[in-house]
Design an enzyme around this catalytic site. Structure first.
Site, PDB file in Angstrom:
ATOM      1  N   ARG A  53       2.654  -5.459 -11.261  1.00 41.60           N
ATOM      2  CA  ARG A  53       2.723  -4.211 -10.498  1.00 41.60           C
ATOM      3  C   ARG A  53       3.320  -3.063 -11.306  1.00 41.60           C
ATOM      4  O   ARG A  53       2.892  -1.912 -11.164  1.00 41.60           O
ATOM      5  CB  ARG A  53       3.538  -4.435  -9.225  1.00 41.60           C
ATOM      6  CG  ARG A  53       2.823  -5.355  -8.231  1.00 41.60           C
ATOM      7  CD  ARG A  53       3.561  -5.390  -6.915  1.00 41.60           C
ATOM      8  NE  ARG A  53       2.913  -6.247  -5.941  1.00 41.60           N
ATOM      9  CZ  ARG A  53       3.308  -6.368  -4.680  1.00 41.60           C
ATOM     10  NH1 ARG A  53       4.361  -5.672  -4.264  1.00 41.60           N
ATOM     11  NH2 ARG A  53       2.680  -7.164  -3.852  1.00 41.60           N
ATOM     12  N   ASP A 154       7.647   4.310   7.041  1.00 39.41           N
ATOM     13  CA  ASP A 154       7.608   3.315   5.972  1.00 39.41           C
ATOM     14  C   ASP A 154       8.245   3.939   4.732  1.00 39.41           C
ATOM     15  O   ASP A 154       8.247   5.169   4.584  1.00 39.41           O
ATOM     16  CB  ASP A 154       6.171   2.881   5.672  1.00 39.41           C
ATOM     17  CG  ASP A 154       6.115   1.515   4.996  1.00 39.41           C
ATOM     18  OD1 ASP A 154       5.803   0.529   5.683  1.00 39.41           O
ATOM     19  OD2 ASP A 154       6.421   1.427   3.782  1.00 39.41           O
TER      20      ASP A 154
END
Length: 298
Positions: A53, A154
């Site tokens: 990632r 979020d």
């Protein structure tokens, strides 16, 4: 909470082979940084995931060593790169009407409380969950649903951008059934063939905002009747869970409900929450008294 590796082992490369320089020490630094930044606990077996990632960020900056990238972050506490770092390490696994047993309970609560209901979806990810909540509100209240506003938050800004667009693969939407597809989505054509977009009247019910649950201040229009926070606590340690859950309690009405994920159990906080149904919690007596006095939990 993260044990320091001995120097020799810490400088050793990670066990898997990659083109970028990624040591055990680098992995431990990543774990410490994401814990400090977002409260996320990264397990030992996440090394390869961290590499894959963050490697994109290193390549974007023309770097070949994780140590240089992490030093770059350390030297720039206000850099926009922190947002990309956090986004990269955030997991967004969601679906429409995931854990379906919650939604009939929710529908009954919506009917009982009426259009003045206030709902918070914490951990909204790419939007499937808050849109599922909005669909449930519309099905329960009909035309009065337009009065309801759902707050969806979020920490991952990229996920929220996807949520705001409200465009999903057609195959994911078709699982909702023909009636819901027609009522709540517009089928794409041309360049958007194979996609479906949430209808504007559904999208207008949701206020998407960035929120880090471990920051000191939440600017919310509490108290809420319903808080959905499912499969989020599993990424935090018990201390962080306790702190966030107590703050949830302070944001709830005395008879409010907290919906948790299938693998989350908050029985360790029995002075604040009591179980009302399958992974559904309401305030315990002490917390109800606190909420009645002004929104403070036990």
């Amino acid at each position: 909470m993260f044990a320091a590796a001995n120097s020799e082992a810490a400088d050793a490369p990670a066990s898997f082979s990659r083109d970028l320089d990624f040591t055990v020490r680098d992995f431990e630094r990543v774990r410490a940084l994401i814990y400090r930044r977002a409260g996320i606990v990264m397990a030992d077996n996440k090394r390869e995931m961290v590499y894959s990632r963050l490697a994109k960020r290193l390549r974007l900056h023309g770097m070949t060593r994780f140590g240089d990238y992490l030093a770059h972050l350390d030297a720039r506490p206000d850099s926009d790169e922190w947002e990309a770092f956090t986004n990269a390490l955030t997991t967004n696994l969601t679906a429409f009407f995931r854990e379906a047993h919650h939604f009939p309970v929710l529908a009954e609560e919506i009917k009982r409380r009426g259009p003045s209901i206030k709902i918070w979806c914490a951990g909204a990810s790419t939007g499937e969950e808050p849109y599922s909540l909005a669909m449930t509100v519309q099905e329960a209240l009909g035309s009065a649903a337009s009065q309801v506003k759902i707050l969806a938050t979020d920490i991952d800004t990229e996920a929220l951008n996807t949520a705001r667009q409200g465009i999903y693969p057609l195959e994911a939407v078709e699982k909702l059934g023909e009636a819901r597809c027609r009522r709540f989505f517009q089928r794409g054509s041309g360049a958007r063939a194979g996609k479906a977009r949430v209808r504007p009247e559904l999208a207008s019910m949701i206020d998407f905002r960035t929120l880090n649950l471990v920051t000191d201040k939440w600017s919310l229009n509490a108290p809420f009747d319903i808080i959905f926070c499912r499969n989020v606590m599993i990424y935090f340690d018990k201390e962080t869970q306790s702190a966030i859950l107590r703050r949830f309690a302070s944001q709830m009405k005395p008879d409010g409900l907290l919906f948790a994920g299938h693998s989350e159990n908050f029985s360790f906080l029995n002075q604040t929450f009591r179980l009302r149904g399958q992974t559904i919690y309401t305030l315990a007596a002490n917390a109800v008294a606190g909420a009645a006095r002004g929104g403070r939990s036990a």
